[in-house]
Design a protein around this motif. Sequence first.
Motif, short mmCIF file in Angstrom:
data_model
loop_
_atom_site.label_atom_id
_atom_site.label_comp_id
_atom_site.label_asym_id
_atom_site.label_seq_id
_atom_site.Cartn_x
_atom_site.Cartn_y
_atom_site.Cartn_z
N ILE A 9 0.84 -1.20 0.00
CA ILE A 9 0.00 0.00 0.00
C ILE A 9 0.87 1.26 0.00
N GLU A 10 1.90 1.26 0.82
CA GLU A 10 2.78 2.42 0.88
C GLU A 10 3.51 2.62 -0.46
N ALA A 11 3.99 1.52 -1.05
CA ALA A 11 4.73 1.61 -2.31
C ALA A 11 3.84 2.15 -3.43
N VAL A 12 2.61 1.67 -3.51
CA VAL A 12 1.69 2.14 -4.55
C VAL A 12 1.32 3.60 -4.32
N ARG A 13 1.02 3.95 -3.10
CA ARG A 13 0.67 5.34 -2.79
C ARG A 13 1.82 6.28 -3.13
N GLN A 14 3.04 5.88 -2.80
CA GLN A 14 4.20 6.72 -3.10
C GLN A 14 4.44 6.88 -4.59
N GLN A 15 4.19 5.81 -5.36
CA GLN A 15 4.33 5.91 -6.80
C GLN A 15 3.31 6.91 -7.35
N ALA A 16 2.08 6.84 -6.88
CA ALA A 16 1.06 7.78 -7.35
C ALA A 16 1.46 9.22 -7.01
N GLU A 17 1.90 9.44 -5.80
CA GLU A 17 2.26 10.79 -5.39
C GLU A 17 3.51 11.29 -6.10
N ARG A 18 4.41 10.39 -6.42
CA ARG A 18 5.60 10.77 -7.19
C ARG A 18 5.21 11.39 -8.52
N PHE A 19 4.16 10.86 -9.14
CA PHE A 19 3.70 11.37 -10.43
C PHE A 19 2.55 12.37 -10.29
N ALA A 20 2.28 12.82 -9.05
CA ALA A 20 1.21 13.78 -8.77
C ALA A 20 -0.16 13.26 -9.20
N ILE A 21 -0.37 11.96 -9.05
CA ILE A 21 -1.65 11.34 -9.39
C ILE A 21 -2.52 11.27 -8.12
N PRO A 22 -3.69 11.90 -8.12
CA PRO A 22 -4.59 11.76 -6.97
C PRO A 22 -5.07 10.32 -6.83
N TRP A 23 -5.42 9.92 -5.61
CA TRP A 23 -5.77 8.52 -5.40
C TRP A 23 -6.93 8.37 -4.42
N SER A 24 -7.53 7.20 -4.47
CA SER A 24 -8.58 6.80 -3.54
C SER A 24 -8.38 5.33 -3.23
N VAL A 25 -8.41 4.99 -1.95
CA VAL A 25 -8.15 3.60 -1.55
C VAL A 25 -9.46 2.82 -1.45
N TRP A 26 -9.38 1.52 -1.77
CA TRP A 26 -10.53 0.63 -1.60
C TRP A 26 -10.37 -0.12 -0.29
N GLU A 27 -11.27 -0.01 0.59
CA GLU A 27 -12.41 0.86 0.66
C GLU A 27 -12.60 1.22 2.11
N PHE A 28 -13.70 1.85 2.49
CA PHE A 28 -13.88 2.25 3.89
C PHE A 28 -14.02 1.04 4.80
N SER A 29 -14.84 0.08 4.38
CA SER A 29 -15.05 -1.09 5.24
C SER A 29 -15.51 -2.28 4.42
N ASN A 30 -14.91 -3.46 4.65
CA ASN A 30 -15.41 -4.71 4.10
C ASN A 30 -14.88 -5.86 4.95
N PRO A 31 -15.43 -7.05 4.81
CA PRO A 31 -15.05 -8.16 5.69
C PRO A 31 -13.71 -8.81 5.37
N HIS A 32 -13.02 -8.36 4.32
CA HIS A 32 -11.77 -9.00 3.90
C HIS A 32 -10.53 -8.22 4.30
N GLY A 33 -10.69 -7.17 5.09
CA GLY A 33 -9.53 -6.40 5.51
C GLY A 33 -8.97 -5.52 4.42
N MET A 34 -9.64 -5.43 3.29
CA MET A 34 -9.23 -4.52 2.22
C MET A 34 -9.93 -3.19 2.47
N SER A 35 -9.62 -2.58 3.62
CA SER A 35 -10.43 -1.46 4.08
C SER A 35 -9.66 -0.59 5.07
N LEU A 36 -10.21 0.60 5.32
CA LEU A 36 -9.64 1.52 6.31
C LEU A 36 -10.06 1.17 7.73
N ILE A 37 -11.08 0.32 7.83
CA ILE A 37 -11.60 -0.08 9.13
C ILE A 37 -11.20 -1.53 9.39
#
Length: 286
Positions: free
Chosen positions: A237-265
Amino acid sequence: TQVPAYSMEMIYDGADSEGVASYREMVVAVATMLARVGADKVALEPYNEPAYYPCDSSGSDDWQRIMADTVRAIRAVSSELTIVATGACGGSIAGLVNLTPGFDDPNLYYSFHMYEPHSFTHQRSDGTGAFASGLPWPADSSTPEKVTETLKAQMDAAGLSPVEQVMNMVAAREAIARYFEQNWGPSQLEASFSQAVDWAKAHGIPGRRVFMGEFGVILMSADGRMGAFDADRQRYIEAVRQQAERFAIPWSVWEFSNPHGMSLILPDGPPIADAGLLRALGLASQ
């Protein structure tokens, strides 16, 4: 919440199909409503991960036509509403760079979803009760032998019989070997992002209008059947986010909440933010 009458499934009979026409009418109705809300407050992404394949010259021009016609239809009701366009092939970078943005205007963003390599971000098996987990990020931080050993230990802990374990490993061993052969790491991520950036430059589109609309990793489940170890997930996650920011690409992470831990919660317990994931996203102090 998805309205069944307007599922994405209705658009897969080609650009000239009745389903595409009906879906586009719905999009125009939504665009008309959103334009009244205010173009400075909302954006409209008409399609999510369209499953038109392949994405190279051997494919049809259906998706190109669908996306272009949809943009023109929205612009007929609002010239200012922000539109988020996407390429085919599941909204991937490969799909984006095969799109010809002849319909571009200053209020258009171009989305891609970053789940490369899928073998790492979506570690799970289609088989009932099968184990498919523990691939590392980056690949060179571990070995096939260590991943196999860990997977066997998790199957032991879950009480799988020797026969079940052998059957599981027949499928898992091939996926493990392929992942390490590809040796995914920072250089491959950089190459993927560069494709999107180069595409934008070639078409005169500012990098800030290229949008990484989704990225994420399944967290290892409590029984070890699926997902990545949390440390590997956070590194990716950190590596992908840093690549996006390196190229000034805005981003949105998936997602706020889900049962698979692919979430901010956190996937279990009270709705508490995942502190490790926030750090990986550069949001720990916010």
